[in-house]
Design a protein around this motif. Structure first.
Motif, PDB file in Angstrom:
ATOM      1  N   VAL A   1      51.089  47.283  36.294  1.00  0.00           N
ATOM      2  CA  VAL A   1      49.817  46.683  36.723  1.00  0.00           C
ATOM      3  C   VAL A   1      49.969  45.168  36.817  1.00  0.00           C
ATOM      4  CG1 VAL A   1      47.415  46.253  36.018  1.00  0.00           C
ATOM      5  CG2 VAL A   1      48.369  48.562  35.845  1.00  0.00           C
ATOM      6  N   GLN A   2      50.571  44.562  35.796  1.00  0.00           N
ATOM      7  CA  GLN A   2      50.769  43.110  35.791  1.00  0.00           C
ATOM      8  C   GLN A   2      51.615  42.657  36.978  1.00  0.00           C
ATOM      9  OE1 GLN A   2      52.476  42.974  31.852  1.00  0.00           O
ATOM     10  NE2 GLN A   2      50.554  42.235  30.935  1.00  0.00           N
ATOM     11  N   LEU A   3      52.724  43.361  37.213  1.00  0.00           N
ATOM     12  CA  LEU A   3      53.619  42.995  38.312  1.00  0.00           C
ATOM     13  C   LEU A   3      52.959  43.179  39.671  1.00  0.00           C
ATOM     14  CD1 LEU A   3      56.965  44.485  36.953  1.00  0.00           C
ATOM     15  CD2 LEU A   3      56.373  42.055  37.191  1.00  0.00           C
ATOM     16  N   LEU A   4      52.229  44.256  39.838  1.00  0.00           N
ATOM     17  CA  LEU A   4      51.567  44.518  41.118  1.00  0.00           C
ATOM     18  C   LEU A   4      50.508  43.462  41.418  1.00  0.00           C
ATOM     19  CD1 LEU A   4      51.330  48.394  40.860  1.00  0.00           C
ATOM     20  CD2 LEU A   4      52.584  47.111  42.625  1.00  0.00           C
ATOM     21  N   ILE A   5      49.734  43.105  40.409  1.00  0.00           N
ATOM     22  CA  ILE A   5      48.710  42.067  40.611  1.00  0.00           C
ATOM     23  C   ILE A   5      49.371  40.727  40.917  1.00  0.00           C
ATOM     24  CG2 ILE A   5      46.895  40.721  39.477  1.00  0.00           C
ATOM     25  CD1 ILE A   5      46.035  43.355  38.102  1.00  0.00           C
ATOM     26  N   LYS A   6      50.425  40.415  40.196  1.00  0.00           N
ATOM     27  CA  LYS A   6      51.155  39.165  40.440  1.00  0.00           C
ATOM     28  C   LYS A   6      51.723  39.129  41.859  1.00  0.00           C
ATOM     29  CE  LYS A   6      54.603  36.143  38.428  1.00  0.00           C
ATOM     30  NZ  LYS A   6      55.552  35.924  37.330  1.00  0.00           N
ATOM     31  N   ALA A   7      52.108  40.304  42.369  1.00  0.00           N
ATOM     32  CA  ALA A   7      52.664  40.400  43.723  1.00  0.00           C
ATOM     33  C   ALA A   7      51.579  40.430  44.795  1.00  0.00           C
ATOM     34  CB  ALA A   7      53.535  41.649  43.837  1.00  0.00           C
ATOM     35  N   GLY A   8      50.313  40.412  44.388  1.00  0.00           N
ATOM     36  CA  GLY A   8      49.228  40.338  45.357  1.00  0.00           C
ATOM     37  C   GLY A   8      48.453  41.616  45.600  1.00  0.00           C
ATOM     38  N   ALA A   9      48.637  42.611  44.745  1.00  0.00           N
ATOM     39  CA  ALA A   9      47.880  43.858  44.911  1.00  0.00           C
ATOM     40  C   ALA A   9      46.390  43.571  44.779  1.00  0.00           C
ATOM     41  CB  ALA A   9      48.303  44.883  43.860  1.00  0.00           C
ATOM     42  N   GLU A  10      45.610  44.250  45.573  1.00  0.00           N
ATOM     43  CA  GLU A  10      44.157  44.081  45.553  1.00  0.00           C
ATOM     44  C   GLU A  10      43.586  44.822  44.344  1.00  0.00           C
ATOM     45  OE1 GLU A  10      40.243  45.193  48.224  1.00  0.00           O
ATOM     46  OE2 GLU A  10      42.222  45.293  49.169  1.00  0.00           O
ATOM     47  N   VAL A  11      42.982  44.092  43.407  1.00  0.00           N
ATOM     48  CA  VAL A  11      42.498  44.717  42.178  1.00  0.00           C
ATOM     49  C   VAL A  11      41.337  45.672  42.425  1.00  0.00           C
ATOM     50  CG1 VAL A  11      43.314  42.930  40.589  1.00  0.00           C
ATOM     51  CG2 VAL A  11      41.029  42.755  41.561  1.00  0.00           C
TER      52      VAL A  11
ATOM     53  N   GLN B   1      40.097  40.617  33.912  1.00  0.00           N
ATOM     54  CA  GLN B   1      40.497  39.205  33.873  1.00  0.00           C
ATOM     55  C   GLN B   1      41.010  38.723  35.225  1.00  0.00           C
ATOM     56  OE1 GLN B   1      43.325  39.181  30.673  1.00  0.00           O
ATOM     57  NE2 GLN B   1      41.740  39.218  29.100  1.00  0.00           N
ATOM     58  N   ASN B   2      41.489  39.652  36.035  1.00  0.00           N
ATOM     59  CA  ASN B   2      42.004  39.301  37.354  1.00  0.00           C
ATOM     60  C   ASN B   2      41.012  39.602  38.469  1.00  0.00           C
ATOM     61  OD1 ASN B   2      45.006  38.326  37.345  1.00  0.00           O
ATOM     62  ND2 ASN B   2      44.763  39.777  35.656  1.00  0.00           N
ATOM     63  N   GLY B   3      39.747  39.737  38.102  1.00  0.00           N
ATOM     64  CA  GLY B   3      38.687  39.811  39.103  1.00  0.00           C
ATOM     65  C   GLY B   3      38.183  41.179  39.482  1.00  0.00           C
ATOM     66  N   ALA B   4      38.618  42.236  38.821  1.00  0.00           N
ATOM     67  CA  ALA B   4      38.113  43.567  39.160  1.00  0.00           C
ATOM     68  C   ALA B   4      36.609  43.623  38.917  1.00  0.00           C
ATOM     69  CB  ALA B   4      38.827  44.634  38.334  1.00  0.00           C
ATOM     70  N   GLN B   5      35.898  44.196  39.860  1.00  0.00           N
ATOM     71  CA  GLN B   5      34.448  44.288  39.780  1.00  0.00           C
ATOM     72  C   GLN B   5      34.033  45.540  39.017  1.00  0.00           C
ATOM     73  OE1 GLN B   5      32.405  41.782  41.068  1.00  0.00           O
ATOM     74  NE2 GLN B   5      34.434  40.843  41.183  1.00  0.00           N
ATOM     75  N   ILE B   6      33.199  45.364  38.004  1.00  0.00           N
ATOM     76  CA  ILE B   6      32.763  46.507  37.202  1.00  0.00           C
ATOM     77  C   ILE B   6      31.587  47.232  37.843  1.00  0.00           C
ATOM     78  CG2 ILE B   6      33.609  45.500  35.059  1.00  0.00           C
ATOM     79  CD1 ILE B   6      30.663  44.867  34.382  1.00  0.00           C
ATOM     80  N   GLU B   7      31.010  46.652  38.907  1.00  0.00           N
ATOM     81  CA  GLU B   7      29.811  47.222  39.519  1.00  0.00           C
ATOM     82  C   GLU B   7      30.099  48.126  40.718  1.00  0.00           C
ATOM     83  OE1 GLU B   7      30.272  43.837  39.375  1.00  0.00           O
ATOM     84  OE2 GLU B   7      29.078  43.289  37.643  1.00  0.00           O
ATOM     85  N   LEU B   8      31.348  48.172  41.206  1.00  0.00           N
ATOM     86  CA  LEU B   8      31.651  48.967  42.398  1.00  0.00           C
ATOM     87  C   LEU B   8      31.488  50.452  42.096  1.00  0.00           C
ATOM     88  CD1 LEU B   8      34.794  47.115  43.809  1.00  0.00           C
ATOM     89  CD2 LEU B   8      32.415  46.947  44.565  1.00  0.00           C
ATOM     90  N   LYS B   9      30.727  51.128  42.927  1.00  0.00           N
ATOM     91  CA  LYS B   9      30.452  52.552  42.704  1.00  0.00           C
ATOM     92  C   LYS B   9      31.361  53.431  43.553  1.00  0.00           C
ATOM     93  CE  LYS B   9      25.751  51.804  41.253  1.00  0.00           C
ATOM     94  NZ  LYS B   9      25.406  52.490  40.042  1.00  0.00           N
TER      95      LYS B   9
ATOM     96  N   ARG C   1      32.543  30.064  35.981  1.00  0.00           N
ATOM     97  CA  ARG C   1      32.803  31.471  36.261  1.00  0.00           C
ATOM     98  C   ARG C   1      32.354  32.354  35.101  1.00  0.00           C
ATOM     99  NH1 ARG C   1      38.825  31.994  34.276  1.00  0.00           N
ATOM    100  NH2 ARG C   1      38.709  34.236  34.270  1.00  0.00           N
ATOM    101  N   THR C   2      32.062  33.570  35.416  1.00  0.00           N
ATOM    102  CA  THR C   2      31.613  34.519  34.417  1.00  0.00           C
ATOM    103  C   THR C   2      32.767  35.450  34.069  1.00  0.00           C
ATOM    104  OG1 THR C   2      29.351  34.444  35.245  1.00  0.00           O
ATOM    105  CG2 THR C   2      29.968  36.366  33.949  1.00  0.00           C
ATOM    106  N   ILE C   3      32.996  35.639  32.797  1.00  0.00           N
ATOM    107  CA  ILE C   3      34.052  36.527  32.335  1.00  0.00           C
ATOM    108  C   ILE C   3      33.388  37.786  31.778  1.00  0.00           C
ATOM    109  CG2 ILE C   3      35.928  36.832  30.677  1.00  0.00           C
ATOM    110  CD1 ILE C   3      36.252  33.774  30.741  1.00  0.00           C
ATOM    111  N   LYS C   4      33.835  38.934  32.268  1.00  0.00           N
ATOM    112  CA  LYS C   4      33.295  40.200  31.790  1.00  0.00           C
ATOM    113  C   LYS C   4      34.431  40.961  31.135  1.00  0.00           C
ATOM    114  CE  LYS C   4      29.795  40.345  35.310  1.00  0.00           C
ATOM    115  NZ  LYS C   4      29.238  40.992  36.462  1.00  0.00           N
ATOM    116  N   THR C   5      34.185  41.457  29.944  1.00  0.00           N
ATOM    117  CA  THR C   5      35.221  42.208  29.249  1.00  0.00           C
ATOM    118  C   THR C   5      34.652  43.530  28.745  1.00  0.00           C
ATOM    119  OG1 THR C   5      34.713  41.121  27.164  1.00  0.00           O
ATOM    120  CG2 THR C   5      36.471  40.158  28.484  1.00  0.00           C
ATOM    121  N   PHE C   6      35.496  44.519  28.673  1.00  0.00           N
ATOM    122  CA  PHE C   6      35.134  45.810  28.116  1.00  0.00           C
ATOM    123  C   PHE C   6      35.614  45.845  26.674  1.00  0.00           C
ATOM    124  CE2 PHE C   6      35.156  46.831  32.587  1.00  0.00           C
ATOM    125  CZ  PHE C   6      34.175  47.800  32.713  1.00  0.00           C
ATOM    126  N   HIS C   7      34.841  46.467  25.821  1.00  0.00           N
ATOM    127  CA  HIS C   7      35.253  46.664  24.429  1.00  0.00           C
ATOM    128  C   HIS C   7      35.179  48.154  24.135  1.00  0.00           C
ATOM    129  CE1 HIS C   7      35.682  46.263  20.150  1.00  0.00           C
ATOM    130  NE2 HIS C   7      34.556  46.915  19.989  1.00  0.00           N
TER     131      HIS C   7
END
Length: 108
Positions: free
Chosen positions: A18-28, A56-64, A95-101
């Motif tokens: 996941v880290q490598l793919l995001i670093k390479a430009g994968a769409e989160v 942390q890399n911008g994934a939207q938690i609201e997308l249905k 910016r707003t940071i959203k985290t899951f616990h």
């Protein structure tokens, strides 16, 4: 349309991929089959480290997805899950940071 390599890494729980793919430009927020995002898979499988990295890399938690559930709703509405998910929002400058616990539920 199936899913991206990032979807697959999230299904398998492979944080390094996941880290490598995001670093390479994968769409989160890549949309795969049934409008499911990588975050849907990470939440469903309770991969807290991957969830955190995606958010942390911008994934939207609201997308249905096609079932009408966001990643947060997927986790909290899943009656079979042995964890609960809370979303905390804090303002960090502009910016707003959203985290899951993830917190274990007591055994019945």
């Amino acid at each position: 349309e199936g899913g991206s390599m990032l979807h697959t890494a999230c299904i398998w729980g492979d944080l390094r991929a996941v880290q490598l793919l995001i670093k390479a430009g994968a769409e989160v927020d890549a949309v795969g089959d049934m409008k499911t995002t990588p975050l849907h898979f990470a939440v469903t499988n309770r991969y807290a480290d991957i969830v955190a990295h995606l958010v942390q890399n911008g994934a939207q938690i609201e997308l249905k997805n096609d079932f009408g559930y966001s990643p947060l709703e997927t986790a909290t509405e899943n009656k079979q899950a042995d964890s609960t998910v809370k979303c905390n929002t804090q303002n960090a400058g502009s910016r707003t940071i959203k985290t899951f616990h993830f917190a274990p539920q007591p055994l019945m």
